[in-house]
Design a protein around this motif. Structure first.
Motif, mmCIF file in Angstrom:
data_model
loop_
_atom_site.group_PDB
_atom_site.id
_atom_site.type_symbol
_atom_site.label_atom_id
_atom_site.label_comp_id
_atom_site.label_asym_id
_atom_site.label_seq_id
_atom_site.Cartn_x
_atom_site.Cartn_y
_atom_site.Cartn_z
ATOM 1 N N SER A 29 -24.311 4.194 66.031
ATOM 2 C CA SER A 29 -23.425 4.986 66.979
ATOM 3 C C SER A 29 -24.025 6.296 67.516
ATOM 4 O O SER A 29 -24.954 6.722 66.762
ATOM 5 C CB SER A 29 -22.102 5.426 66.184
ATOM 6 O OG SER A 29 -21.522 4.554 65.680
ATOM 7 N N ALA A 98 -19.675 1.009 52.087
ATOM 8 C CA ALA A 98 -19.539 0.759 53.857
ATOM 9 C C ALA A 98 -18.390 -0.299 54.007
ATOM 10 O O ALA A 98 -18.271 -1.225 53.035
ATOM 11 C CB ALA A 98 -20.796 0.438 54.366
ATOM 12 N N TYR A 99 -17.616 -0.297 54.882
ATOM 13 C CA TYR A 99 -16.709 -1.330 55.309
ATOM 14 C C TYR A 99 -16.709 -1.852 56.800
ATOM 15 O O TYR A 99 -16.901 -1.005 57.475
ATOM 16 C CB TYR A 99 -15.190 -0.665 54.927
ATOM 17 C CG TYR A 99 -14.965 -0.277 53.318
ATOM 18 C CD1 TYR A 99 -14.399 -1.169 52.653
ATOM 19 C CD2 TYR A 99 -15.143 1.145 53.118
ATOM 20 C CE1 TYR A 99 -14.056 -0.623 51.243
ATOM 21 C CE2 TYR A 99 -15.088 1.517 52.068
ATOM 22 C CZ TYR A 99 -14.327 0.793 51.108
ATOM 23 O OH TYR A 99 -14.112 1.385 49.689
ATOM 24 N N ARG A 100 -16.593 -3.062 56.770
ATOM 25 C CA ARG A 100 -16.413 -3.716 58.170
ATOM 26 C C ARG A 100 -14.841 -3.873 58.422
ATOM 27 O O ARG A 100 -14.166 -4.531 57.596
ATOM 28 C CB ARG A 100 -17.111 -4.971 58.342
ATOM 29 C CG ARG A 100 -16.863 -5.498 59.497
ATOM 30 C CD ARG A 100 -17.432 -6.966 59.803
ATOM 31 N NE ARG A 100 -18.765 -6.526 60.318
ATOM 32 C CZ ARG A 100 -20.056 -7.313 59.996
ATOM 33 N NH1 ARG A 100 -20.082 -7.860 58.767
ATOM 34 N NH2 ARG A 100 -21.229 -6.561 60.427
ATOM 35 N N ILE A 101 -14.369 -3.187 59.373
ATOM 36 C CA ILE A 101 -12.820 -3.305 59.503
ATOM 37 C C ILE A 101 -12.445 -4.681 59.864
ATOM 38 O O ILE A 101 -11.210 -4.986 59.550
ATOM 39 C CB ILE A 101 -12.552 -2.170 60.699
ATOM 40 C CG1 ILE A 101 -12.850 -0.714 60.294
ATOM 41 C CG2 ILE A 101 -11.041 -2.253 60.814
ATOM 42 C CD1 ILE A 101 -12.473 0.439 61.349
ATOM 43 N N ARG A 102 -13.170 -5.199 60.721
ATOM 44 C CA ARG A 102 -12.703 -6.641 61.220
ATOM 45 C C ARG A 102 -12.301 -7.476 60.100
ATOM 46 O O ARG A 102 -11.335 -8.272 60.192
ATOM 47 C CB ARG A 102 -13.928 -7.167 62.118
ATOM 48 C CG ARG A 102 -13.654 -8.559 62.263
ATOM 49 C CD ARG A 102 -14.436 -9.023 63.726
ATOM 50 N NE ARG A 102 -15.832 -8.888 63.656
ATOM 51 C CZ ARG A 102 -16.931 -9.388 63.011
ATOM 52 N NH1 ARG A 102 -16.768 -10.636 62.874
ATOM 53 N NH2 ARG A 102 -18.075 -8.994 62.840
ATOM 54 N N GLU E 5 -15.999 8.401 57.140
ATOM 55 C CA GLU E 5 -16.489 8.436 58.554
ATOM 56 C C GLU E 5 -16.089 6.992 58.964
ATOM 57 O O GLU E 5 -16.468 5.794 58.539
ATOM 58 C CB GLU E 5 -17.875 8.492 58.542
ATOM 59 C CG GLU E 5 -18.508 9.956 58.222
ATOM 60 C CD GLU E 5 -19.898 10.366 58.645
ATOM 61 O OE1 GLU E 5 -20.234 11.383 58.557
ATOM 62 O OE2 GLU E 5 -20.679 9.201 59.086
ATOM 63 N N ILE E 7 -15.360 4.581 62.277
ATOM 64 C CA ILE E 7 -15.744 4.444 63.987
ATOM 65 C C ILE E 7 -14.735 3.325 64.036
ATOM 66 O O ILE E 7 -14.916 2.342 63.730
ATOM 67 C CB ILE E 7 -17.199 3.879 63.880
ATOM 68 C CG1 ILE E 7 -18.188 4.917 63.403
ATOM 69 C CG2 ILE E 7 -17.515 3.964 65.404
ATOM 70 C CD1 ILE E 7 -19.415 4.401 63.047
ATOM 71 N N ILE E 8 -13.827 3.749 65.055
ATOM 72 C CA ILE E 8 -12.537 2.633 65.569
ATOM 73 C C ILE E 8 -12.523 2.507 67.147
ATOM 74 O O ILE E 8 -13.200 3.136 67.880
ATOM 75 C CB ILE E 8 -11.261 2.920 64.943
ATOM 76 C CG1 ILE E 8 -10.986 4.408 65.488
ATOM 77 C CG2 ILE E 8 -11.350 3.155 63.361
ATOM 78 C CD1 ILE E 8 -9.588 4.727 65.390
ATOM 79 N N ARG E 58 -14.164 5.878 68.835
ATOM 80 C CA ARG E 58 -13.814 7.247 68.356
ATOM 81 C C ARG E 58 -14.180 7.185 66.900
ATOM 82 O O ARG E 58 -14.020 6.177 66.045
ATOM 83 C CB ARG E 58 -12.204 7.142 68.400
ATOM 84 C CG ARG E 58 -11.721 8.555 67.943
ATOM 85 C CD ARG E 58 -10.484 9.117 68.787
ATOM 86 N NE ARG E 58 -10.716 9.196 70.087
ATOM 87 C CZ ARG E 58 -9.799 9.497 71.034
ATOM 88 N NH1 ARG E 58 -8.414 9.372 70.641
ATOM 89 N NH2 ARG E 58 -9.881 9.632 72.227
ATOM 90 N N PHE E 59 -14.774 8.440 66.766
ATOM 91 C CA PHE E 59 -15.412 8.777 65.462
ATOM 92 C C PHE E 59 -14.665 9.647 64.548
ATOM 93 O O PHE E 59 -14.303 10.790 65.053
ATOM 94 C CB PHE E 59 -16.786 9.202 65.434
ATOM 95 C CG PHE E 59 -17.689 9.417 64.403
ATOM 96 C CD1 PHE E 59 -18.607 8.556 64.183
ATOM 97 C CD2 PHE E 59 -17.421 10.547 63.424
ATOM 98 C CE1 PHE E 59 -19.562 8.689 63.052
ATOM 99 C CE2 PHE E 59 -18.227 10.327 62.213
ATOM 100 C CZ PHE E 59 -19.408 9.551 62.189
ATOM 101 N N GLY E 88 -15.336 -2.075 64.286
ATOM 102 C CA GLY E 88 -15.662 -0.841 63.826
ATOM 103 C C GLY E 88 -15.997 -0.633 62.179
ATOM 104 O O GLY E 88 -15.948 -1.604 61.491
ATOM 105 N N LYS E 89 -16.298 0.226 61.672
ATOM 106 C CA LYS E 89 -16.934 0.494 60.394
ATOM 107 C C LYS E 89 -16.383 1.590 59.700
ATOM 108 O O LYS E 89 -15.917 2.700 60.269
ATOM 109 C CB LYS E 89 -18.391 0.872 60.622
ATOM 110 C CG LYS E 89 -19.277 -0.467 60.990
ATOM 111 C CD LYS E 89 -19.440 -1.755 60.040
ATOM 112 C CE LYS E 89 -20.375 -2.565 60.321
ATOM 113 N NZ LYS E 89 -20.137 -3.307 61.502
ATOM 114 N N ILE E 90 -16.288 1.784 58.525
ATOM 115 C CA ILE E 90 -15.818 3.024 57.597
ATOM 116 C C ILE E 90 -17.058 3.031 56.470
ATOM 117 O O ILE E 90 -17.485 2.293 55.880
ATOM 118 C CB ILE E 90 -14.644 2.638 56.813
ATOM 119 C CG1 ILE E 90 -13.445 2.389 57.842
ATOM 120 C CG2 ILE E 90 -14.234 3.998 56.172
ATOM 121 C CD1 ILE E 90 -12.275 1.860 57.010
#
Ligand code: ADP
Ligand code: ADP
Ligand code: ADP
Lengths: 112, 416, 416, 416, 112, 112
Positions: A29, A98-102, E5, E7-8, E58-59, E88-90
């Motif tokens: 990002s 770390a996580y992958r939202i999907r 953090e 990212i969505i 958006r972060f 996105g990721k977390i």
């Protein structure tokens, strides 16, 4: 996992992105920031000259697995360099998870 | 008819037309900055301000007399060219009796023509945006507006040989738009494309304009300006002719926009606003040569074809690796030629003979424009170079040439 | 009087008015994009470009003859409606003797009226912004501008039954603005509100416009355009009438803005620029029906009341959960009705009888507008639907319908 | 000559000029918001909307009769000042026979003059931007436009003592521009500079404007508006005079811009667009007093010198620690004085005597402007204060006075 | 303390904010970034088609006490999910200290 | 090395920058963010009143050597304070490594 934060010249962004691709870093990002540092820029507005150390820069945030840190840093170091004052900085910050939202999955696999 | 009043009314219409043509410079400015990147905005505006200002002053001291000479020397060079320059003031005893024909006064004539002259240079300015050296462009445009434009103009509007041969160009599809368009073409060929416009494999890439609302406003302002550009070219307020001209002009614009959009939609299944905009401009340029010769239906046809030509010309330039950020060559040269030829195909004057004369006119003027541009550009390139440094281009021209003034100081921008 | 010169002068004023009314389309464009979100900017501009272009072409081939028929069939349907369409060209022998009355030429008449026709559709376009399907809207507006607008127009301006009954609508508070406003009202009722406009509890929420300077420029350009809209509706350059009309128009605009602002200030202790803007437009629409019938004081009153009506109408729409991003219904319908009725209350024509006729006119035209809109919209909804997908709306219409073109490529945006 | 037609034509030109002067308010609005910070944009636009609206209404009920009185009481105060206010309506039997001289109708006269009056207040508005209290400024401008401007105007244009003495000010270099400029000067002196404009050591700092394209558009719109401002001041459509005036006006503008740019370039080796813009405006204001008295060459000189004066005046203000964000004092006062004096130096009227009369006029009007401004401002300051709080200023005036409306809701901004 | 953090997608922001409210996370900062990842978007400009993997996102930066990490992450995970590529990721990053400027106090209490 | 992330009022930025200069912190990056917190702002748009807790703030990212942390934090704490709700937060985050792109060197020296 580590987060690599790189602050680079905007004009070097395309080269840095290509260099990252070359070392298989495809996900990150970025956003634009103002950098305060050594470099100064001269401005003139309606007869008032002023110099400013606020320079537009691009901020890259790249989370990678530990074994990718060096190769990523080196890719940026060489692609972002002009040799002039103001080339920017790279910082390495620890990341715990770390996580992958999907998918909801976590861990180093999410960075692929 | 009451001659004083007739003069007054005609002159009034001409002055209004002059104001509208002047206003086109805002249209061009908006269009050009809108379709380019924010980092070059100040530079483009500066160019436009320079052109309108220098163009007027130059036309006062050189161009006007060159273009409308008392007589011709060997039929090609107006004799003022080898004689006296400068705007004479045929003031009467009172110092203010300035009328010199039934249609308009000396001053109206000068100002109307002066606004036209500046237009030709502005066309060039759009095409070369984002990489051309300011000083070199100024030099070029002063030579071009100061000498070439009026010289070519004299061939037809000044009563020169093209006029005698029967060449017809009502308001300047060729005399203004193509003359600008040819110079633009040559200039961008010599300049080369902007960094990043073509990939390493030579495929065109998009460099999106930074403010489409400005560009759209520019197009509507230009359309409005064309009411004066074409309407004023009647050179009187003749009710039938002027209103016919406004009607054909507007319908050609509308048809050009619709045709371009429809054509693009067929290929890309997409409503492309920038092509709609260019189509409108293409329609306007197309009708400019014969706005007083077309019926409603013909105007729609001429304009619509013009709209399609613009789309094709944009694609052609991309293929030729010529980089014209605002589509100036496609619009002003492509449809400028089309519109001029169309006078021989559609409308009251249509005939094979007329078509040939139109073709000859287009060709000779093209030769003269290209030739003189080539000479000027080659010399200027030798002396100062045409293009800014790579670093300056990447940084944006506002940084290097304008003291780092930014167009939008409070906004956070992406740069590319 | 010198008839040729008289024609020339009158025609000249009409052409200028035409240009000014054309320019209103930039005003509408600026207003609409300014008061909406950036992610739909290209879409809105595209709509406006389409309407002005298609509107003109359509009016040339259908609308004009429909609206100004040679005669009427049973007094309601113009006989051209059952006869021939298309723009005839009453060219004389020379092909250019086009004048057909003392006031202006055939072409001027067409172009002036054509610009009006496009205005009605543009009013709709503002209200439905940010969620309407492009194709469906185009279909609707072509039917509406092509058939309904000229048909209604023929009842009064074409010499139909409303004209005979003594209905008065100088420049179109009802014939243009309400006709557009009614369609807008019906359209937004069928469309539903934008996602996020009303909270789950049904309370209205603010969706701030993204570029207030554009909106403000739009208002000033519209005010300028009204010089032509009302001034040209005198249909001649009659010095007394035209200048009276410009004066009442400007004072009504000023009073509308001040009244709306003052009224809002009472409630919110706040200087609300967008209400000032809508108040000005409300004042302008209000005076449009009787601009030639009012004294200075009456113009100020009519405009001022119009300004207050706009504020109330905006609040009313919010309460009814109708979502009109730019306030088009409040401005064009609300004060369109008010202005038409005001002719029976203030000014030279004021009388109880006149008021009744005005009321009847407003009612019949309202019925016709609402009825035809309802039919068109219901059918279109069945076939293609009126509204884009939820995801497309959230993404912004520029993404889905315009190939992801962004209005402001170099700017960093907030999206919401 | 046909008197009805003559009236019609002259009146037509005056109406068009009125429209163009009205349009200048968009020019001023764009210029002012463009050269200031985004956080005050709504506030500035609100001021401009208020001034044009309130200015017109006020001029209808007070100013017009004050400025053009039937006669004078002791030669200085127009007797209406001690008599009746309000716009009389010299309607004839039909209620619409409004013409009252050969050049234009009563209504045209009012509207043209009303647009001028609002201009004077707008000049002040630009200079005090970004820190002045809204209510206080409104009070000041209502007093100034309602009383001082028409009173001073009556001395010359109303046929008062300056007119008798032979003072010449064609379209208002002094009567409009300097009158506004003096008030602006006094206002900014009392207000103090914006926070951050001067460093602790007193050195001026740049506070870049946030939207230079708007500012540039504003300048071109103002230039266009000047076609009406000066062109209309001929008070008839006289072909020779009007077209001469348009020519001198445009050439002075062009020369002003070029001279300012060239001058700045000498010092800073930099192409400064904002100075080009101010130079153009300086050229326009300079020529305003004698636009009908100059030849082409003289117009270029007067305008060019005006351009240089603007650059010097901007620097001078910086040195005096006066903060004028848009350069209003430099442009309107600096070159307003220059242009008025230039009538005694260049052109048909040039003579030592004329120069003295011009000097006296400039002086007396300056005294009156400064004196009355001083009184108004001192009183207003006592009662409400002139300046917003420090926190409000830092936050931006849009937050405090306009309910937190933001000009660019979807854009990410830098604030400073 | 940890910094989360996220990212969505921008279009999911309102839902994420509501979900955070529901788990009593009221304080955070956010800004818009460009994300480079799997997702691609098609564009067309003046007849030139191009696809870009630069997507506006958006972060969110949310500093929470350790015991809030899981609930916060889960709230985001469910609210930001569409299931399409590009959700996105977390990332979870350690934070050593926090201060509230208004009061000068430090430590976990400042996050309430 | 530590990264100091400060979220402050925009109107306090000039003072904070001066305070940082006074303690010899000359290098940092900043950008604008939206802060969600205690503070609320009233808005009015076309007759609809609404209050929002989204406030524009400025985010400063300053990487310093460990011995500079306290002085930097204190400089910000005092310069950014108004005492009103909404003054913002400061977070301290560990940094493992830093590089200067211009020279390629790494470690604490790059922060000078
Ligand atoms: N300690 C720091 N913390 C955060 N950002 C920094 C720091 N030092 C430098 N930067 C960023 O790096 C950019 C370049 O640094 P600068 O000192 O101008 O050049 P160089 O690294 O070549 O000495 C700065 O503009 C700033 O954005
Ligand atoms: N390693 C990373 N470092 C920083 N940001 C990342 C990283 N990986 C993904 N992102 C962000 O997450 C976004 C979504 O990722 P993407 O790969 O498109 O989808 P998905 O997560 O569904 O596979 C990207 O656009 C980018 O902003
Ligand atoms: N836990 C957090 N994580 C990230 N940012 C925060 C956090 N808490 C506060 N902030 C930021 O600090 C700003 C100020 O916080 P706020 O609660 O309004 O005031 P205060 O700190 O005075 O109680 C917020 O707008 C937000 O940007």
């Amino acid at each position: 996992m580590k987060k690599i934060e790189a602050i680079i010249r905007k004009s070097k962004f395309d080269e840095v992105r290509d260099a990252l691709h070359d070392v298989n870093v495809y996900f990150f990002s970025y956003w634009d920031v103002t950098g305060v540092g050594h470099e100064k820029k001269e401005h003139l507005y309606r007869g008032v000259a002023y110099s400013s150390s606020d320079i537009q820069r691009r901020f890259l945030s790249i989370v990678v697995n530990d074994d990718f840190v060096d190769v990523t840093v080196n890719a940026i170091l060489s692609a972002a360099k002009t040799g002039e004052v103001g080339d920017g900085k790279i910082f390495v910050v620890p990341v715990e998870q770390a996580y992958r939202i999907r998918t909801g999955e976590s861990g180093g696999l999410t960075l692929k | 008819m009451d001659t004083t009043l007739t003069l007054t009314v005609n002159n009034l219409w001409m002055m209004i037309s002059t104001a509208l043509v002047f206003f086109m410079h805002l249209g061009f400015s908006f269009l050009e900055i809108g379709l380019t990147r924010q980092k070059n905005t100040i530079n483009i505006l500066f160019k436009n301000f320079f052109i309108i200002s220098m163009g007027l002053v130059l036309y006062a001291f050189v161009g006007f007399n060159l273009m409308y000479p008392a007589s011709f020397w060997n039929g090609i060079l107006p004799d003022y060219f080898v004689g006296l320059f400068g705007l004479e003031s045929p003031m009467g005893e009172t110092g203010l009796d300035l009328s010199y024909n039934e249609g308009y006064t000396y001053w109206t004539d000068f100002l109307f023509q002066g606004m036209f002259a500046a237009t030709a240079a502005t066309i060039v300015s759009g095409a070369i945006a984002e990489r051309a050296k300011l000083g070199s462009f100024f030099t070029f445009s002063m030579l071009y507006v100061g000498i070439v434009y009026p010289l070519i103009g004299s061939w037809k509007w000044g009563g020169g040989f093209l006029d005698e041969w029967g060449f017809y160009d009502f308001a300047g599809s060729t005399l203004v738009h193509s003359v600008g368009g040819w110079a633009a073409l040559l200039y961008i060929a010599k300049l080369g494309a902007r960094i990043g416009k073509f990939s390493k494999e030579g495929k065109p890439r998009a460099i999106p304009g930074h403010n489409i609302p400005f560009a759209a406003a520019g197009v509507l302002i230009l359309w409005l300006g064309w009411f004066g550009f074409n309407g004023g070219s009647v050179l009187s307020a003749d009710p039938g002719l002027t209103s016919l001209v406004l009607t054909t002009t507007s319908l050609a614009a509308a048809a050009g926009g619709l045709a371009a959009t429809g054509f693009v939609h067929l290929y890309y299944k997409n409503f492309d606003l920038t092509m709609f905009m260019n189509g409108i401009l293409g329609g306007l340029v197309s009708i400019t040569a014969g706005a007083d010769q077309m019926s409603v239906m013909e105007a729609v046809l001429v304009g619509g074809i013009g709209g399609v030509i613009v789309v094709l010309a944009v694609a052609l330039l991309d293929r030729l690796k010529l980089d014209d950020p605002v589509g100036a060559v496609a619009v002003h040269l492509g449809t400028g030629i089309w519109g001029t030829l169309a006078v021989g195909i559609f409308g009251n004057m249509a005939s094979w003979d007329q078509f040939l004369v139109q073709l000859i006119g287009v060709g000779l003027i093209g030769l003269m424009s290209v030739g003189s541009s080539w000479i000027f550009l080659t010399v200027i390139q030798k002396i100062w170079g045409l293009r800014v440094d790579r670093a300056e281009e990447l940084d944006g021209l506002d940084q290097a040439e304008h003291g780092g003034m930014t167009a939008y100081a409070d906004f956070r921008m992406n740069q590319h």
